[in-house]
Write a protein that holds these residues in place. Structure first.
Motif: not given
Length: 392
Positions: A66-74, A300-307, A326-329
């Motif tokens: 879940d990274v941008l296409p330009s970031e994936f190769p490296t 555990h829930d990677h897309l949550n970062d709240f308090c 897993y994340g969010k590009a």
């Protein structure tokens, strides 16, 4: 008559010499392995870096998710390593906490090697660090106990397999660390901040209950007893205090109570459901009853970062850190920082904890800090009362 006696003593000495040598060596090793004392600095501050869900695999050969296409190769696990190194240099924490899923077992060919690589930046920094287990750490060839034992054997860690005083306790990685007051102050021999670490399990072991694990009664009993013991010591002489020292709790899987919030009553974002256990084991109520816990930190829930605050306890996610998780590009990986500050006494020395603040940093070009806010303040309740009765 003397010769046989001398001979017996000589033979006995020759027999015992290796044992004495071994015992001395063991004692020396135990002294070397004694955990270093966590302590507030001369500036009255103690800073903790939380790293959640590294999901480390085999290093350079393990791709990112879940990274941008330009970031994936490296992109690989090495991006995770670089992020930790950047955070350590930027924040200079006093302590680092890894809150589980440190490795992604299924993709770790040699789990011991993966663990070594995952924690390498913390080890080389010589900053004290600790870890708990998530639900993926044991999915390679090491058991949960094996993973925790390996972690405990690494350099500069204060992690423990389990507390020595708890003869029967579920899980691996339940322990307490105490943070002493400033050296030379009247609080130097008191724990002014208490850190609790618990194993929230991996998956349910009860056939009729599906889903993730939870914090069991044996762990809650240990927590209750430890909290009471620490509170007694803090409120006893010298420098007897009226209330308990604040406590912070770290584990991997969020409690069902994390679902109590929406976008109107949190700092940060909630972008996915709360993946807690399907049963409520009552640990939130246990912490509430103990009276010393001010904040809980999970992953555990990677897309949550709240308090969000629930009846006086802050429930916080760190947000996803690792690049093989897993994340969010386009949504940057992140880490949470927590800072406790001490108050000044009437004599001008450092005293008890005055406030606990937090913020996050993004893994972007500037390590952008976001969502800074106060988690707890010793005087906030008093200030609210003053405002209510017409004070300034």
């Amino acid at each position: 008559m003397k010769k046989p006696l001398v001979l017996i003593v000589l033979l006995l000495s020759l027999y015992l010499l290796p044992i004495w040598g071994f015992a001395a060596k063991q004692q020396q090793q135990q002294q070397q392995q004694q955990p270093q004392q966590l302590r507030f600095g001369k500036d009255g501050e103690f800073k903790i870096l939380q790293v959640a869900d590294m999901h480390y695999g085999d290093g350079k050969t393990t791709p990112c998710e879940d990274v941008l296409p330009s970031e994936f190769p490296t992109c690989s696990d090495l991006n995770t390593t670089a992020f930790i190194q950047r955070m350590i240099l930027a924040e200079k924490p006093n302590f680092i906490v890894f809150t589980g899923d440190n490795i992604f077992g299924f993709d770790a060919t040699d789990p011991a090697k993966s663990l070594n690589a995952a924690f390498a930046p913390a080890i080389s920094s010589k900053i004290p660090w600790a870890a708990v287990l998530g639900n993926h750490d044991q999915e390679s060839t090491l058991s949960r106990e094996g993973v925790m034992k390996h972690i405990v054997g690494l350099k500069n860690t204060l992690s423990q397999v389990n507390p020595v005083e708890a003869h029967v306790i579920d899980g691996f990685g339940n322990y307490n660390l105490q943070v002493g007051g400033v050296e030379g102050s009247s609080f130097e021999n008191k724990s002014v901040l208490n850190l609790y670490f618990l194993d929230s399990g991996d998956y349910s072991t009860v056939s009729s209950i599906l889903g993730y694990g939870w914090i069991k009664p044996s762990q809650q009993l240990w927590f209750e007893r430890t909290s009471k013991k620490l509170q007694r010591a803090y409120m006893d002489k010298p420098e007897a205090q009226k209330g308990p020292a604040p406590g912070l709790v770290y584990f991997h899987i969020p409690l069902p109570e994390f679902a109590s919030f929406d976008s109107t009553n949190i700092t940060g974002v909630k972008q996915e459901g709360i993946s807690s256990a399907s049963v409520n084991s009552g640990f939130f109520t246990t912490m509430l009853a103990a009276g010393d816990v001010k904040a809980v930190f999970t992953g555990h829930d990677h897309l949550n970062d709240f308090c969000g605050q629930l009846t006086g306890i802050q429930l916080c996610y760190a947000g996803g850190f690792g690049y093989h998780a897993y994340g969010k590009a386009g949504w940057a990986r992140r880490a949470r920082v927590v800072v406790a500050n001490l108050e000044k006494t009437e004599k001008g020395s450092w005293g008890a904890v005055k406030s606990i603040r937090t913020w996050k940093r993004l893994d972007d070009a500037h390590l952008t800090p976001i969502d800074g806010h106060v988690l707890w303040s010793k005087t906030s309740a008093g200030s609210r009362r003053k405002k209510h009765i017409g004070g300034p």
